[in-house]
Design an enzyme around this catalytic site. Structure first.
Site, PDB file in Angstrom:
ATOM      1  N   SER A 139       0.860  -1.129  -0.150  1.00  0.00           N
ATOM      2  CA  SER A 139       0.157   0.020  -0.017  1.00  0.00           C
ATOM      3  C   SER A 139       0.855   1.199  -0.055  1.00  0.00           C
ATOM      4  O   SER A 139       2.122   1.093   0.376  1.00  0.00           O
ATOM      5  CB  SER A 139      -0.841   0.027   1.247  1.00  0.00           C
ATOM      6  OG  SER A 139      -1.399   1.351   1.443  1.00  0.00           O
ATOM      7  N   TYR A 152      -2.287  -1.351  10.457  1.00  0.00           N
ATOM      8  CA  TYR A 152      -2.442  -1.548   8.862  1.00  0.00           C
ATOM      9  C   TYR A 152      -1.081  -1.012   8.500  1.00  0.00           C
ATOM     10  O   TYR A 152      -0.293  -1.567   7.556  1.00  0.00           O
ATOM     11  CB  TYR A 152      -3.414  -0.554   8.316  1.00  0.00           C
ATOM     12  CG  TYR A 152      -3.739  -0.757   7.028  1.00  0.00           C
ATOM     13  CD1 TYR A 152      -4.385  -1.907   6.348  1.00  0.00           C
ATOM     14  CD2 TYR A 152      -3.091   0.253   5.882  1.00  0.00           C
ATOM     15  CE1 TYR A 152      -4.698  -1.982   5.063  1.00  0.00           C
ATOM     16  CE2 TYR A 152      -3.274   0.002   4.481  1.00  0.00           C
ATOM     17  CZ  TYR A 152      -3.924  -1.067   4.236  1.00  0.00           C
ATOM     18  OH  TYR A 152      -4.041  -1.223   2.834  1.00  0.00           O
TER      19      TYR A 152
HETATM   20  P1  NAD Z   1     -11.590  -5.875  -0.114  1.00  0.00           P
HETATM   21  O1  NAD Z   1     -12.126  -5.840   1.296  1.00  0.00           O
HETATM   22  O2  NAD Z   1     -12.268  -5.819  -1.613  1.00  0.00           O
HETATM   23  O3  NAD Z   1     -10.783  -7.338  -0.254  1.00  0.00           O
HETATM   24  C1  NAD Z   1     -10.170  -7.880   0.659  1.00  0.00           C
HETATM   25  C2  NAD Z   1      -9.931  -9.427   0.356  1.00  0.00           C
HETATM   26  O4  NAD Z   1      -9.564 -10.206   1.479  1.00  0.00           O
HETATM   27  C3  NAD Z   1     -11.589  -9.838  -0.024  1.00  0.00           C
HETATM   28  O5  NAD Z   1     -11.486 -10.994  -0.845  1.00  0.00           O
HETATM   29  C4  NAD Z   1     -11.635 -10.655   1.467  1.00  0.00           C
HETATM   30  O6  NAD Z   1     -12.613 -11.709   1.488  1.00  0.00           O
HETATM   31  C5  NAD Z   1     -10.246 -11.124   1.915  1.00  0.00           C
HETATM   32  N1  NAD Z   1     -10.100 -11.447   3.166  1.00  0.00           N
HETATM   33  C6  NAD Z   1     -10.194 -10.601   4.332  1.00  0.00           C
HETATM   34  N2  NAD Z   1      -9.783 -11.563   5.392  1.00  0.00           N
HETATM   35  C7  NAD Z   1      -9.460 -12.780   5.032  1.00  0.00           C
HETATM   36  C8  NAD Z   1      -9.189 -13.823   5.559  1.00  0.00           C
HETATM   37  N3  NAD Z   1      -8.927 -13.751   7.006  1.00  0.00           N
HETATM   38  N4  NAD Z   1      -8.609 -14.981   4.941  1.00  0.00           N
HETATM   39  C9  NAD Z   1      -8.861 -14.910   3.548  1.00  0.00           C
HETATM   40  N5  NAD Z   1      -9.098 -13.763   2.860  1.00  0.00           N
HETATM   41  C10 NAD Z   1      -9.581 -12.794   3.588  1.00  0.00           C
HETATM   42  O7  NAD Z   1     -10.313  -4.924  -0.186  1.00  0.00           O
HETATM   43  P2  NAD Z   1      -9.390  -4.381  -1.355  1.00  0.00           P
HETATM   44  O8  NAD Z   1      -9.533  -3.016  -1.274  1.00  0.00           O
HETATM   45  O9  NAD Z   1      -9.747  -5.081  -2.650  1.00  0.00           O
HETATM   46  O10 NAD Z   1      -7.919  -4.950  -0.550  1.00  0.00           O
HETATM   47  C11 NAD Z   1      -7.001  -6.066  -1.021  1.00  0.00           C
HETATM   48  C12 NAD Z   1      -5.655  -5.633  -0.552  1.00  0.00           C
HETATM   49  O11 NAD Z   1      -5.389  -4.245  -1.198  1.00  0.00           O
HETATM   50  C13 NAD Z   1      -5.599  -5.405   0.804  1.00  0.00           C
HETATM   51  O12 NAD Z   1      -4.371  -6.101   1.193  1.00  0.00           O
HETATM   52  C14 NAD Z   1      -5.356  -4.089   1.140  1.00  0.00           C
HETATM   53  O13 NAD Z   1      -4.849  -3.721   2.016  1.00  0.00           O
HETATM   54  C15 NAD Z   1      -4.678  -3.744  -0.274  1.00  0.00           C
HETATM   55  N6  NAD Z   1      -4.658  -2.049  -0.546  1.00  0.00           N
HETATM   56  C16 NAD Z   1      -6.090  -1.698  -0.850  1.00  0.00           C
HETATM   57  C17 NAD Z   1      -6.272  -0.238  -1.170  1.00  0.00           C
HETATM   58  C18 NAD Z   1      -7.632   0.452  -1.437  1.00  0.00           C
HETATM   59  O14 NAD Z   1      -7.600   1.563  -1.648  1.00  0.00           O
HETATM   60  N7  NAD Z   1      -8.608  -0.507  -1.787  1.00  0.00           N
HETATM   61  C19 NAD Z   1      -5.230   0.378  -1.141  1.00  0.00           C
HETATM   62  C20 NAD Z   1      -3.843  -0.153  -0.679  1.00  0.00           C
HETATM   63  C21 NAD Z   1      -3.887  -1.304  -0.516  1.00  0.00           C
END
Ligand code: NAD
Length: 257
Positions: A139, A152
């Site tokens: 991130s 985080y």
């Molecule tokens: P999201 O909530 O859409 O997806 C998260 C995924 O992780 C989901 O599929 C969820 O079911 C899964 N998950 C959660 N707990 C779990 C567990 N215990 N076991 C297995 N799977 C689990 O969120 P996202 O925004 O797509 O995030 C995905 C990644 O990207 C994360 O690591 C997040 O930190 C990172 N990220 C997101 C953003 C953003 O702005 N959306 C920015 C930077 C980094």
């Protein structure tokens, strides 16, 4: 070398960025393994839809990424793992002195420790296959900090460190390890932060997006899940064979500030 016929395991991929990356890799011909902690009809239907749309083999394997044994079992059940995308992640926003210890533990387990277990299980498979890509979804918070996101930010800085170690341990093999550092992407994880922020600052949804979320994103636009998929695909290409142990920001200029 392309990803055609390779197997990609993407943790936390029944929504958001993980699903976007799985779709992009599948479109390029990789067989994909989707994952989350749930085991619903919709989860399996998602894999079936990707298989139907792209013609690749797509499976959904349930495994809870907060549990080390299940992380390793996911890779074993996949049977092959040429591309490992450590993407599963959760968020909790709260000042340190009020931060629930259970939430801290869960964030460190899912956002960081899971990647240690999956990587440990996948590297022997990559070595056997003679090729591999580890792609960790960190991130902008793996490179900078924001208040109220202690667990985080700690986990994301941690996964950047793990990425570097993985790269050094595989440096003389046809395996690379890199981290993608997204800025804000409008996914369910981000969507879930909007109501709390609206309430906290007495703001409209539009103002929360513009004045809080995208305040630090100079492009003033969300990055997209398709862009994350495209970046992952690039990291799998021959052009990226000497890119290892680094971070690629897809953040509209956030970390340039
Ligand atoms: P999201 O909530 O859409 O997806 C998260 C995924 O992780 C989901 O599929 C969820 O079911 C899964 N998950 C959660 N707990 C779990 C567990 N215990 N076991 C297995 N799977 C689990 O969120 P996202 O925004 O797509 O995030 C995905 C990644 O990207 C994360 O690591 C997040 O930190 C990172 N990220 C997101 C953003 C953003 O702005 N959306 C920015 C930077 C980094």
């Amino acid at each position: 070398m392309s990803v055609k016929g390779k197997t990609a395991v993407i943790t936390g991929s029944n929504s958001g960025i993980g699903l976007g990356i799985a779709q992009e890799l599948a479109r390029a011909g990789a067989n994909v393994v989707l994952n989350s902690f749930t085991d619903s009809k919709e989860d399996h239907a998602l894999a079936a839809r990707i298989a139907q749309e792209t013609g690749v083999e797509a499976r959904y394997i349930q495994a809870d990424m907060s549990n080390g044994e299940q992380c390793r079992a996911l890779i074993e059940k996949a049977g092959r793992c040429d591309v490992l995308v450590n993407n599963a992640g959760i968020q909790h926003v709260c000042p340190i002195d009020e931060f629930p210890a259970g939430k801290w533990d869960a964030i460190i387990a899912i956002n960081l420790t899971s990647a240690f277990h999956t990587t440990a299980a996948a590297l022997p498979m990559m070595r056997k296959a003679g090729w591999g890509r580890v792609i960790n979804i960190a991130s902008a918070h793996g490179l900078t900090a924001s208040p109220y996101k202690s667990a985080y930010v700690a986990a994301k800085h941690g996964i950047v460190g793990l990425t570097k170690v993985t790269a050094l341990e595989t440096a003389q093999e046809p395996i690379t390890a890199n981290a993608i550092c997204p800025g804000y992407v409008l996914t369910p994880l981000v969507e879930a932060q909007i109501p709390d922020t609206m309430e906290k600052y007495g703001m409209s949804r539009e103002d929360v997006i513009k004045k809080v979320m995208l305040e630090r994103q100079p492009s003033k636009e969300f990055a997209t899940t398709e862009q994350m998929g495209g970046t992952a695909l690039f990291l799998c290409s021959d052009a990226a064979a000497q890119i290892t142990g680094t971070t690629i920001s897809v953040d509209g200029g956030w970390t340039a500030l």
